[in-house]
Design a protein around this motif. Structure first.
Motif, PDB file in Angstrom:
ATOM      1  N   LEU A   1     -11.653   6.336   5.221  1.00 61.92           N
ATOM      2  CA  LEU A   1     -12.697   5.732   6.051  1.00 61.92           C
ATOM      3  C   LEU A   1     -12.310   4.320   6.477  1.00 61.92           C
ATOM      4  O   LEU A   1     -12.851   3.790   7.439  1.00 61.92           O
ATOM      5  N   LEU A   2     -11.380   3.729   5.746  1.00 57.93           N
ATOM      6  CA  LEU A   2     -10.929   2.387   6.110  1.00 57.93           C
ATOM      7  C   LEU A   2      -9.545   2.143   5.542  1.00 57.93           C
ATOM      8  O   LEU A   2      -9.103   2.803   4.607  1.00 57.93           O
ATOM      9  N   MET A   3      -8.859   1.174   6.154  1.00 54.80           N
ATOM     10  CA  MET A   3      -7.608   0.649   5.624  1.00 54.80           C
ATOM     11  C   MET A   3      -7.853  -0.811   5.295  1.00 54.80           C
ATOM     12  O   MET A   3      -8.445  -1.552   6.087  1.00 54.80           O
ATOM     13  N   SER A   4      -7.416  -1.210   4.107  1.00 50.77           N
ATOM     14  CA  SER A   4      -7.648  -2.590   3.690  1.00 50.77           C
ATOM     15  C   SER A   4      -6.369  -3.204   3.158  1.00 50.77           C
ATOM     16  O   SER A   4      -5.397  -2.516   2.821  1.00 50.77           O
ATOM     17  N   ALA A   5      -6.376  -4.527   3.082  1.00 45.65           N
ATOM     18  CA  ALA A   5      -5.276  -5.276   2.474  1.00 45.65           C
ATOM     19  C   ALA A   5      -5.844  -6.583   1.955  1.00 45.65           C
ATOM     20  O   ALA A   5      -6.819  -7.114   2.504  1.00 45.65           O
ATOM     21  N   ASP A   6      -5.255  -7.093   0.891  1.00 43.32           N
ATOM     22  CA  ASP A   6      -5.632  -8.412   0.391  1.00 43.32           C
ATOM     23  C   ASP A   6      -4.828  -9.431   1.189  1.00 43.32           C
ATOM     24  O   ASP A   6      -3.627  -9.619   0.955  1.00 43.32           O
ATOM     25  N   LEU A   7      -5.477 -10.090   2.156  1.00 47.34           N
ATOM     26  CA  LEU A   7      -4.774 -11.012   3.049  1.00 47.34           C
ATOM     27  C   LEU A   7      -4.349 -12.289   2.350  1.00 47.34           C
ATOM     28  O   LEU A   7      -3.632 -13.108   2.933  1.00 47.34           O
ATOM     29  N   GLY A   8      -4.772 -12.457   1.107  1.00 47.12           N
ATOM     30  CA  GLY A   8      -4.322 -13.608   0.321  1.00 47.12           C
ATOM     31  C   GLY A   8      -3.048 -13.318  -0.454  1.00 47.12           C
ATOM     32  O   GLY A   8      -2.520 -14.198  -1.133  1.00 47.12           O
ATOM     33  N   LYS A   9      -2.546 -12.084  -0.366  1.00 43.51           N
ATOM     34  CA  LYS A   9      -1.347 -11.696  -1.110  1.00 43.51           C
ATOM     35  C   LYS A   9      -0.321 -11.032  -0.197  1.00 43.51           C
ATOM     36  O   LYS A   9       0.302 -10.033  -0.553  1.00 43.51           O
ATOM     37  N   LEU A  10      -0.139 -11.593   0.982  1.00 43.19           N
ATOM     38  CA  LEU A  10       0.848 -11.058   1.908  1.00 43.19           C
ATOM     39  C   LEU A  10       2.247 -11.525   1.516  1.00 43.19           C
ATOM     40  O   LEU A  10       2.410 -12.517   0.803  1.00 43.19           O
TER      41      LEU A  10
ATOM     42  N   ILE B   1     -11.059  -5.485   5.369  1.00 41.19           N
ATOM     43  CA  ILE B   1     -10.936  -4.278   6.178  1.00 41.19           C
ATOM     44  C   ILE B   1     -10.137  -4.613   7.435  1.00 41.19           C
ATOM     45  O   ILE B   1     -10.541  -5.453   8.235  1.00 41.19           O
ATOM     46  N   ILE B   2      -8.989  -3.964   7.593  1.00 45.73           N
ATOM     47  CA  ILE B   2      -8.174  -4.209   8.779  1.00 45.73           C
ATOM     48  C   ILE B   2      -8.310  -3.079   9.797  1.00 45.73           C
ATOM     49  O   ILE B   2      -7.911  -3.238  10.954  1.00 45.73           O
ATOM     50  N   GLN B   3      -8.878  -1.959   9.374  1.00 42.29           N
ATOM     51  CA  GLN B   3      -9.156  -0.863  10.308  1.00 42.29           C
ATOM     52  C   GLN B   3     -10.172   0.075   9.673  1.00 42.29           C
ATOM     53  O   GLN B   3     -10.095   0.364   8.483  1.00 42.29           O
ATOM     54  N   THR B   4     -11.157   0.512  10.464  1.00 45.32           N
ATOM     55  CA  THR B   4     -12.120   1.490   9.969  1.00 45.32           C
ATOM     56  C   THR B   4     -12.621   2.361  11.107  1.00 45.32           C
ATOM     57  O   THR B   4     -12.747   1.898  12.250  1.00 45.32           O
ATOM     58  N   ASN B   5     -12.852   3.622  10.794  1.00 44.34           N
ATOM     59  CA  ASN B   5     -13.432   4.551  11.769  1.00 44.34           C
ATOM     60  C   ASN B   5     -14.731   5.138  11.245  1.00 44.34           C
ATOM     61  O   ASN B   5     -15.214   6.156  11.731  1.00 44.34           O
ATOM     62  N   ALA B   6     -15.302   4.500  10.224  1.00 44.52           N
ATOM     63  CA  ALA B   6     -16.524   5.006   9.602  1.00 44.52           C
ATOM     64  C   ALA B   6     -17.749   4.677  10.445  1.00 44.52           C
ATOM     65  O   ALA B   6     -17.881   3.570  10.972  1.00 44.52           O
ATOM     66  N   VAL B   7     -18.645   5.638  10.573  1.00 48.77           N
ATOM     67  CA  VAL B   7     -19.915   5.469  11.285  1.00 48.77           C
ATOM     68  C   VAL B   7     -21.027   6.040  10.416  1.00 48.77           C
ATOM     69  O   VAL B   7     -20.899   7.161   9.897  1.00 48.77           O
ATOM     70  N   LYS B   8     -22.081   5.281  10.247  1.00 40.55           N
ATOM     71  CA  LYS B   8     -23.198   5.742   9.437  1.00 40.55           C
ATOM     72  C   LYS B   8     -23.735   7.083   9.953  1.00 40.55           C
ATOM     73  O   LYS B   8     -23.807   7.313  11.159  1.00 40.55           O
ATOM     74  N   ASP B   9     -24.067   7.961   9.013  1.00 39.57           N
ATOM     75  CA  ASP B   9     -24.615   9.309   9.256  1.00 39.57           C
ATOM     76  C   ASP B   9     -23.564  10.329   9.695  1.00 39.57           C
ATOM     77  O   ASP B   9     -23.912  11.473  10.002  1.00 39.57           O
TER      78      ASP B   9
END
Length: 217
Positions: free
Chosen positions: A116-125, A99-107
């Motif tokens: 809710l999030l932005m992700s990337a596989d940091l092993g495949k840059l 997860i490189i960015q998220t704005n999710a909050v429980k409830d």
């Protein structure tokens, strides 16, 4: 006489230094295609809920990693009423990632399809280098590449050309350039070239870092 000898000596040093510098510059441009218009990148993925509702479970934060199939959160799409159980939907990770960015909050209340999030596989840059069209004829898949990354001065990274873009950067612009005056100024176009990294040299690479690319001709 002594001053003349000193002057000639200084002149000789300047001439020799210039010749060495010129030879080095010629060697570099004849052997490499270089550009500072390069960045470390990854396949960014936006992940959200497929249905609207209340985010009743969310235990992830920026920097956390996950595997494909992990349950990232649970959304209550219809609350319990009387003897009817609540309806929920899992938010499933489609791929491995960080997860490189998220704005999710429980409830919180979430909308269908909202990220809710932005992700990337940091092993495949990889690195995207934007090469001038006039140099493109010497770029081939498999060409060896040497890179430096601004965040890690003094470290040389190795890679190879993996893919050459099928359009210039300007051809993908959302706002095409117009020419209402009737005049024309030719602008050298740049084509994105994808470069696979051999390894990270033990450094923590992240998307967006600036790089300098040298592709062997």
């Amino acid at each position: 006489m002594k001053k003349k000898i000193i002057g000639l000596s200084v002149l000789a040093v300047v001439v020799i230094g210039g010749a060495i510098g010129g030879f080095y510059y010629y060697q570099q441009i004849s052997k490499y295609i270089s550009t500072e218009d390069s960045k470390v990148q990854g396949e960014l993925r936006a992940i959200g809920s497929m249905a609207p509702g209340k985010l009743i479970e969310w235990n992830y934060k920026e920097g956390d990693t996950f595997k494909k199939g992990d349950v990232l959160g649970i959304v209550e799409t219809a609350p319990a009423r009387g003897n009817v159980a609540a309806t929920t939907q899992d938010i499933i990770a489609p791929d491995d990632g960080t997860i490189i960015q998220t704005n999710a909050v429980k409830d919180q209340t979430v909308a269908a399809g909202a990220a809710l999030l932005m992700s990337a596989d940091l092993g495949k840059l990889y690195v995207t280098a934007n090469i001038e069209e006039t140099e493109l004829h010497d770029v081939k898949a498999g060409n060896k590449v040497t890179l430096t990354i601004d965040a890690f001065p003094g470290t040389a990274f190795k890679g190879r050309v993996e893919k050459i873009g099928l359009g210039t950067n300007s051809s993908f612009s959302l706002i095409p350039s117009s020419n209402s005056s009737g005049s024309f100024t030719k602008v050298v176009q740049r084509v994105p070239v994808k470069i696979a990294l051999d390894d990270y040299q033990g450094k923590r690479l992240i998307p967006g870092l600036n790089a300098v690319t040298k592709i062997e001709r």
